[in-house]
Design an enzyme around this catalytic site. Structure first.
Site, PDB file in Angstrom:
ATOM      1  N   GLU A  37       0.861  -1.192   0.000  1.00 13.38           N
ATOM      2  CA  GLU A  37       0.000   0.000   0.000  1.00 13.38           C
ATOM      3  C   GLU A  37       0.899   1.244   0.000  1.00 13.38           C
ATOM      4  O   GLU A  37       1.767   1.388   0.848  1.00 13.38           O
ATOM      5  CB  GLU A  37      -0.916  -0.024   1.228  1.00 13.38           C
ATOM      6  CG  GLU A  37      -1.646   1.264   1.519  1.00 13.38           C
ATOM      7  CD  GLU A  37      -2.475   1.807   0.354  1.00 13.38           C
ATOM      8  OE1 GLU A  37      -3.339   1.079  -0.150  1.00 13.38           O
ATOM      9  OE2 GLU A  37      -2.241   2.970  -0.036  1.00 13.38           O
ATOM     10  N   THR A  44      -9.447   4.590  -0.347  1.00 13.25           N
ATOM     11  CA  THR A  44     -10.376   5.697  -0.571  1.00 13.25           C
ATOM     12  C   THR A  44     -11.509   5.642   0.437  1.00 13.25           C
ATOM     13  O   THR A  44     -11.873   6.648   1.061  1.00 13.25           O
ATOM     14  CB  THR A  44     -10.957   5.605  -1.996  1.00 13.25           C
ATOM     15  OG1 THR A  44      -9.878   5.612  -2.929  1.00 13.25           O
ATOM     16  CG2 THR A  44     -11.898   6.757  -2.290  1.00 13.25           C
ATOM     17  N   GLY A 179     -22.327  17.405 -11.071  1.00 13.50           N
ATOM     18  CA  GLY A 179     -22.495  15.951 -11.043  1.00 13.50           C
ATOM     19  C   GLY A 179     -23.534  15.555 -10.018  1.00 13.50           C
ATOM     20  O   GLY A 179     -23.341  15.739  -8.816  1.00 13.50           O
ATOM     21  N   GLU A 202     -26.379  18.889 -13.285  1.00 12.30           N
ATOM     22  CA  GLU A 202     -26.261  17.524 -13.813  1.00 12.30           C
ATOM     23  C   GLU A 202     -26.462  17.549 -15.329  1.00 12.30           C
ATOM     24  O   GLU A 202     -27.406  18.166 -15.819  1.00 12.30           O
ATOM     25  CB  GLU A 202     -27.311  16.621 -13.121  1.00 12.30           C
ATOM     26  CG  GLU A 202     -27.532  15.271 -13.771  1.00 12.30           C
ATOM     27  CD  GLU A 202     -26.274  14.409 -13.869  1.00 12.30           C
ATOM     28  OE1 GLU A 202     -25.598  14.199 -12.856  1.00 12.30           O
ATOM     29  OE2 GLU A 202     -25.964  13.961 -14.995  1.00 12.30           O
ATOM     30  N   HIS A 443     -43.332  -4.128  15.165  1.00  8.79           N
ATOM     31  CA  HIS A 443     -44.156  -2.930  15.226  1.00  8.79           C
ATOM     32  C   HIS A 443     -43.880  -2.173  16.511  1.00  8.79           C
ATOM     33  O   HIS A 443     -43.810  -2.801  17.565  1.00  8.79           O
ATOM     34  CB  HIS A 443     -45.640  -3.316  15.175  1.00  8.79           C
ATOM     35  CG  HIS A 443     -46.549  -2.128  15.346  1.00  8.79           C
ATOM     36  ND1 HIS A 443     -46.819  -1.263  14.324  1.00  8.79           N
ATOM     37  CD2 HIS A 443     -47.219  -1.670  16.440  1.00  8.79           C
ATOM     38  CE1 HIS A 443     -47.629  -0.312  14.758  1.00  8.79           C
ATOM     39  NE2 HIS A 443     -47.889  -0.539  16.036  1.00  8.79           N
TER      40      HIS A 443
HETATM   41  C1  LIG Z   1     -16.806  10.606  -1.388  1.00 12.89           C
HETATM   42  C2  LIG Z   1     -16.998   9.128  -1.614  1.00 12.89           C
HETATM   43  C3  LIG Z   1     -18.010   8.463  -0.947  1.00 12.89           C
HETATM   44  C4  LIG Z   1     -18.189   7.114  -1.146  1.00 12.89           C
HETATM   45  N1  LIG Z   1     -19.198   6.482  -0.472  1.00 12.89           N
HETATM   46  C5  LIG Z   1     -19.376   5.162  -0.617  1.00 12.89           C
HETATM   47  C6  LIG Z   1     -20.380   4.472   0.110  1.00 12.89           C
HETATM   48  O1  LIG Z   1     -21.131   5.074   0.885  1.00 12.89           O
HETATM   49  N2  LIG Z   1     -20.494   3.142  -0.058  1.00 12.89           N
HETATM   50  C7  LIG Z   1     -19.687   2.448  -0.903  1.00 12.89           C
HETATM   51  O2  LIG Z   1     -19.842   1.229  -1.025  1.00 12.89           O
HETATM   52  N3  LIG Z   1     -18.738   3.067  -1.626  1.00 12.89           N
HETATM   53  C8  LIG Z   1     -18.551   4.397  -1.497  1.00 12.89           C
HETATM   54  N4  LIG Z   1     -17.555   5.020  -2.183  1.00 12.89           N
HETATM   55  C9  LIG Z   1     -16.721   4.213  -3.120  1.00 12.89           C
HETATM   56  C10 LIG Z   1     -15.655   3.438  -2.361  1.00 12.89           C
HETATM   57  O3  LIG Z   1     -14.869   4.330  -1.610  1.00 12.89           O
HETATM   58  C11 LIG Z   1     -14.794   2.681  -3.354  1.00 12.89           C
HETATM   59  O4  LIG Z   1     -15.626   1.872  -4.161  1.00 12.89           O
HETATM   60  C12 LIG Z   1     -13.791   1.790  -2.650  1.00 12.89           C
HETATM   61  O5  LIG Z   1     -12.925   2.529  -1.835  1.00 12.89           O
HETATM   62  C13 LIG Z   1     -12.966   1.017  -3.685  1.00 12.89           C
HETATM   63  O6  LIG Z   1     -12.104   0.149  -3.021  1.00 12.89           O
HETATM   64  P1  LIG Z   1     -10.760  -0.333  -3.724  1.00 12.89           P
HETATM   65  O7  LIG Z   1     -10.052  -1.171  -2.724  1.00 12.89           O
HETATM   66  O8  LIG Z   1     -11.052  -0.907  -5.043  1.00 12.89           O
HETATM   67  O9  LIG Z   1      -9.933   0.992  -4.034  1.00 12.89           O
HETATM   68  P2  LIG Z   1      -9.425   2.163  -3.103  1.00 12.89           P
HETATM   69  O10 LIG Z   1     -10.275   2.308  -1.903  1.00 12.89           O
HETATM   70  O11 LIG Z   1      -9.243   3.327  -4.003  1.00 12.89           O
HETATM   71  O12 LIG Z   1      -8.032   1.640  -2.591  1.00 12.89           O
HETATM   72  C14 LIG Z   1      -6.959   1.438  -3.438  1.00 12.89           C
HETATM   73  C15 LIG Z   1      -5.691   1.536  -2.626  1.00 12.89           C
HETATM   74  O13 LIG Z   1      -4.599   1.140  -3.441  1.00 12.89           O
HETATM   75  C16 LIG Z   1      -3.493   1.986  -3.208  1.00 12.89           C
HETATM   76  N5  LIG Z   1      -2.668   1.917  -4.413  1.00 12.89           N
HETATM   77  C17 LIG Z   1      -3.038   2.275  -5.673  1.00 12.89           C
HETATM   78  N6  LIG Z   1      -2.050   1.997  -6.537  1.00 12.89           N
HETATM   79  C18 LIG Z   1      -1.032   1.463  -5.806  1.00 12.89           C
HETATM   80  C19 LIG Z   1       0.228   0.968  -6.143  1.00 12.89           C
HETATM   81  N7  LIG Z   1       0.658   0.955  -7.404  1.00 12.89           N
HETATM   82  N8  LIG Z   1       1.018   0.506  -5.159  1.00 12.89           N
HETATM   83  C20 LIG Z   1       0.587   0.502  -3.873  1.00 12.89           C
HETATM   84  N9  LIG Z   1      -0.619   0.947  -3.502  1.00 12.89           N
HETATM   85  C21 LIG Z   1      -1.420   1.402  -4.460  1.00 12.89           C
HETATM   86  C22 LIG Z   1      -4.136   3.338  -2.941  1.00 12.89           C
HETATM   87  O14 LIG Z   1      -3.258   4.155  -2.179  1.00 12.89           O
HETATM   88  C23 LIG Z   1      -5.382   2.947  -2.167  1.00 12.89           C
HETATM   89  O15 LIG Z   1      -5.162   2.937  -0.775  1.00 12.89           O
HETATM   90  C24 LIG Z   1     -17.329   6.382  -2.010  1.00 12.89           C
HETATM   91  C25 LIG Z   1     -16.295   7.044  -2.668  1.00 12.89           C
HETATM   92  C26 LIG Z   1     -16.128   8.402  -2.480  1.00 12.89           C
HETATM   93  C27 LIG Z   1     -14.998   9.099  -3.193  1.00 12.89           C
END
Ligand SMILES: Cc1cc2nc3c(=O)[nH]c(=O)nc-3n(C[C@H](O)[C@H](O)[C@H](O)COP(=O)(O)OP(=O)(O)OC[C@H]3O[C@@H](n4cnc5c(N)ncnc54)[C@H](O)[C@@H]3O)c2cc1C
Length: 465
Positions: A37, A44, A179, A202, A443
């Site tokens: 990581e 995210t 958006g 939008e 209920h």
């Molecule tokens: C404002 C906001 C609100 C959201 N609300 C919701 C919600 O309510 N419910 C929901 O289900 N989803 C929500 N989401 C979406 C959700 O955050 C993402 O779908 C989820 O985080 C994706 O998980 P992931 O593990 O695929 O990627 P990420 O969470 O993006 O994690 C990827 C990780 O990989 C690391 N990384 C990337 N490339 C490399 C590399 N080459 N080497 C080492 N590390 C690397 C990054 O640093 C990061 O920590 C929201 C997103 C946002 C922006």
């Protein structure tokens, strides 16, 4: 010191929900797992997404509660927001969750490496600390980053993406949100509740495009009632910065605001992920291509989460992680039915759904029967003072106007994100109206409305016809 070359059963690139779920599930099954990581585990979702966004929406909820307390005979001063305190609380929640995740990963004996990882040929992962990791299987879980649009790049002054909004110590007095998807609407809702003048722009004909039209309409009405300006079908966007405000212009309109939030989707974080020819196919939008088991075009390399072209949701990432690990273990698994995953949007009022919307079911060729139950019929909704919203159940028409298999459940109203569970089970279990109607709802509860709406589809509802 860590060896410069080490072999694992599984190496995961990225420690977000997809990556850490793969690591936890894999380690739980006895696999030797490493996660690389580059920033902080939690990704995210924990640091710049779900958790902080929902934490601020909770601030808005508390504000509404205090502002409306008088109606309950609880007299208090009109609330005033100190957003720096909200920010500090948000950070406390994030940090607590982060610490918890790190210690769970440690307890499971997962090797967590802080560094930037690149996938090289022959299943080698090159880490920025100079080490090479090899593995029988590699899971790519690099996630995504916010998209912007030309002319609206983050400028440190007016234009923000979700990353910057979630780091604010102070709220602007006015904002244009570009958006009207889930994230844009959540920010618009939170800010408008906290007294910010919000203009929501939008490009499509409707906000919350993936939602059932009746549900989206309830949200739009509520937004407008609270004084938000909502414009759809917006094109030709530009903005002209002044000293302390900027003027956003679109074909047929303009607004002067203190800040702009660009919320137009997220792009996969796959730039620079590959070193040389790894055999992993990436599509023209940068997403890693996978089959229904999350396997990429290269043997032993899997991809999950936001970097693959499926629903960008944390819990979908979890499900994909478990599917990949089952594939690695050679276990039986069921591919994910992406048409029936749960969706929750934490606006006020909240939105939650699983399965077909009415239109999508018709487009898919189903003959449907639909019932809509209003929260105004529900005692508990009246008790908590939140009667806006509906539960809409879409079922196959049995030919006599009663419902057969439940195809979709779409809800808008109080705490529907916490009520979706049984609706999700019904849709995914392919349960029928008759089966689900037999279950007793407590209920008084908000979930009575789901039970009552399903009951009405049998042709013999208690309150609903
Ligand atoms: C404002 C906001 C609100 C959201 N609300 C919701 C919600 O309510 N419910 C929901 O289900 N989803 C929500 N989401 C979406 C959700 O955050 C993402 O779908 C989820 O985080 C994706 O998980 P992931 O593990 O695929 O990627 P990420 O969470 O993006 O994690 C990827 C990780 O990989 C690391 N990384 C990337 N490339 C490399 C590399 N080459 N080497 C080492 N590390 C690397 C990054 O640093 C990061 O920590 C929201 C997103 C946002 C922006």
């Amino acid at each position: 010191m860590r060896p410069l070359a080490e072999h694992f059963d599984v190496v995961v690139i990225g420690g977000g929900p997809g990556g850490y779920a793969a690591a936890l599930y894999g380690a739980g099954a006895g696999l030797k797992v490493a996660v690389v990581e580059k920033d902080k585990v939690g990704g995210t979702c924990l640091h710049r997404g779900c958790i902080p966004a929902k934490e601020f929406l909770e601030t808005a909820h508390v504000y509404r509660t205090v502002a409306g307390a008088k109606e309950f005979g609880v007299n208090s001063d009109q609330p005033v927001v100190d957003f720096s305190v909200s920010q500090a609380r948000k950070q406390r929640v994030v940090d607590t969750q982060w610490k918890g995740l790190q210690s769970t990963m440690k307890r499971r004996k997962i090797t967590t490496i802080n560094g930037y990882a690149q996938l090289a040929p022959n299943k080698i992962v090159k880490v920025s600390d100079g080490s090479d990791l090899t593995a029988d299987n590699i899971i790519l879980a690099a996630g995504s980053t916010p998209r912007t649009i030309p002319g609206f790049e983050v400028d440190g002054k007016f234009v923000m993406t979700s990353d910057e909004v979630l780091a604010l110590d102070e709220l602007p007095s006015s904002v244009a949100v570009i958006g009207g998807g889930a994230i844009g609407c959540e920010f618009a809702s939170m800010m408008s509740d906290l007294g910010v003048k919000v203009t929501l722009l939008e490009a499509l004909p409707k906000i919350l495009a993936g939602c059932d039209a009746d549900v989206a309409d309830v949200v739009v009405k509520s937004f407008k009632k609270r004084g938000m300006d909502v414009h759809v079908g917006v094109s030709g966007l530009s903005h002209k910065p002044g000293k302390s405000t900027t003027t956003v212009t679109w074909d047929g309109g303009s607004v002067e605001v203190e800040a702009i939030i660009v919320s137009v989707g997220r792009k996969p974080a796959t730039d620079g992920l590959f070193l040389g020819d790894t055999g992993v196919a990436v599509n023209d939008r940068g997403y890693i291509e996978v089959d229904e088991w999350m396997q990429t075009s290269a043997e032993g390399i899997w991809a999950i989460g936001d970097c693959v072209p499926t629903a960008q949701l944390a819990h979908v990432g979890y499900a994909e992680a478990m599917l990949a690990i089952k594939g690695i273990l050679g276990e039986d698994a069921t591919p994910i039915d992406y048409n029936a995953v749960p969706w929750c949007i934490y606006t006020h009022p909240e939105v939650a759904f699983a399965g077909y919307s009415e239109q999508a079911a018709k487009d898919a060729g189903y003959k449907v029967v639909v019932k809509k139950g209003p929260f105004s019929h529900v005692g508990r909704a009246d008790i908590i003072g939140e009667t806006t919203g509906i539960v809409k159940v879409i079922a196959e028409d049995q030919g006599d106007g009663t419902g057969g298999r439940i195809l979709g459940v779409h809800m808008v109203g109080p705490w529907v994100t916490e009520q979706l569970g049984q609706a999700y089970l019904s849709v995914n279990w392919q349960a029928t109206v008759d089966e689900v109607a037999q279950f007793i709802q407590p209920h008084p509860s908000l979930s009575e409305l789901f039970g009552e709406t399903v009951l009405a589809l049998t042709g013999r509802g208690l309150l609903l016809q």
